[in-house]
Motif scaffolding. Structure first.
Motif, PDB file in Angstrom:
ATOM      1  N   ILE A 144      48.144  34.814  34.754  1.00  0.00           N
ATOM      2  CA  ILE A 144      48.034  36.224  34.619  1.00  0.00           C
ATOM      3  C   ILE A 144      49.261  36.352  33.850  1.00  0.00           C
ATOM      4  O   ILE A 144      50.198  36.173  34.076  1.00  0.00           O
ATOM      5  N   SER A 172      49.538  40.231  32.561  1.00  0.00           N
ATOM      6  CA  SER A 172      50.119  41.355  33.272  1.00  0.00           C
ATOM      7  C   SER A 172      49.041  42.068  34.212  1.00  0.00           C
ATOM      8  O   SER A 172      47.869  41.813  34.013  1.00  0.00           O
ATOM      9  N   THR A 173      49.577  42.952  34.857  1.00  0.00           N
ATOM     10  CA  THR A 173      48.669  43.918  35.688  1.00  0.00           C
ATOM     11  C   THR A 173      49.128  45.185  35.402  1.00  0.00           C
ATOM     12  O   THR A 173      50.169  45.581  35.035  1.00  0.00           O
ATOM     13  N   VAL A 215      47.510  49.485  36.625  1.00  0.00           N
ATOM     14  CA  VAL A 215      46.502  50.479  37.185  1.00  0.00           C
ATOM     15  C   VAL A 215      46.174  51.624  36.308  1.00  0.00           C
ATOM     16  O   VAL A 215      47.096  52.206  35.746  1.00  0.00           O
ATOM     17  N   LEU A 260      41.841  48.635  38.426  1.00  0.00           N
ATOM     18  CA  LEU A 260      42.987  47.719  38.678  1.00  0.00           C
ATOM     19  C   LEU A 260      42.847  46.706  37.307  1.00  0.00           C
ATOM     20  O   LEU A 260      41.530  46.333  37.136  1.00  0.00           O
ATOM     21  N   VAL A 261      43.580  46.678  36.495  1.00  0.00           N
ATOM     22  CA  VAL A 261      43.521  45.846  35.177  1.00  0.00           C
ATOM     23  C   VAL A 261      44.392  44.693  35.233  1.00  0.00           C
ATOM     24  O   VAL A 261      45.479  44.770  35.423  1.00  0.00           O
ATOM     25  N   VAL A 262      43.701  43.370  35.105  1.00  0.00           N
ATOM     26  CA  VAL A 262      44.286  42.268  34.928  1.00  0.00           C
ATOM     27  C   VAL A 262      44.288  41.552  33.653  1.00  0.00           C
ATOM     28  O   VAL A 262      43.006  41.390  33.342  1.00  0.00           O
ATOM     29  N   THR A 263      45.263  41.220  32.943  1.00  0.00           N
ATOM     30  CA  THR A 263      45.287  40.555  31.678  1.00  0.00           C
ATOM     31  C   THR A 263      45.409  38.865  31.960  1.00  0.00           C
ATOM     32  O   THR A 263      46.407  38.540  32.524  1.00  0.00           O
ATOM     33  N   ILE A 293      40.512  40.295  29.686  1.00  0.00           N
ATOM     34  CA  ILE A 293      40.967  41.332  30.579  1.00  0.00           C
ATOM     35  C   ILE A 293      39.891  41.421  31.398  1.00  0.00           C
ATOM     36  O   ILE A 293      38.679  41.737  31.176  1.00  0.00           O
ATOM     37  N   ARG A 294      40.103  41.583  32.806  1.00  0.00           N
ATOM     38  CA  ARG A 294      39.317  41.754  34.033  1.00  0.00           C
ATOM     39  C   ARG A 294      39.800  42.991  34.504  1.00  0.00           C
ATOM     40  O   ARG A 294      40.778  43.167  34.664  1.00  0.00           O
ATOM     41  N   THR A 295      38.717  43.819  34.947  1.00  0.00           N
ATOM     42  CA  THR A 295      38.905  45.273  35.641  1.00  0.00           C
ATOM     43  C   THR A 295      38.241  45.043  36.972  1.00  0.00           C
ATOM     44  O   THR A 295      37.205  44.447  37.345  1.00  0.00           O
TER      45      THR A 295
END
Length: 112
Positions: A70, A72-73, A75, A80-83, A92-94
């Motif tokens: 991971i 970065s994270t 909001v 919630l956005v996770v790179t 990128i997952r949301t």
């Protein structure tokens, strides 16, 4: 009971004017009461339909690809956005911030 529209010493024109002013005051009062009722109903509806601020806790385990990390994270609104860095490519997952269910995935790849 006496008629309050005509007071002693009033002319008929004055009595008609007083009656018209009372009728206009009654209309204005009823309009104001209806408007206040509508506002209170709208506020009550919003309070009871929003479900309150119920906080639910849940344990969620997201499975990442092997070797992913991971980077970065964030909001964004109620997402919630996770790179992720997966073997040199960025993904990128949301997730929905309330339920933590996945809502989307975006992969980046280099052109050959």
């Amino acid at each position: 009971m006496t008629d309050t529209t005509e007071l002693p010493g009033q002319t008929p024109e004055q009595a008609a004017l007083v009656a018209r002013v009372r009728r206009m005051m009654l209309i204005a009062g009823l309009t104001t009461a209806i408007a206040i009722s509508a506002v209170l109903i709208a506020i009550g509806y919003r309070l009871f339909r929003s479900g309150g601020s119920v906080t639910t806790t849940s344990d969620v385990t997201a499975v990442l690809p092997k070797g992913a990390r991971i980077t970065s994270t964030a909001v964004a609104g109620d997402q919630l956005v996770v790179t992720l860095d997966v073997g040199g490519t960025t993904e990128i997952r949301t997730f929905d911030a309330r339920t933590l269910k996945p809502t989307g995935r975006l992969k980046f790849a280099n052109e050959p």
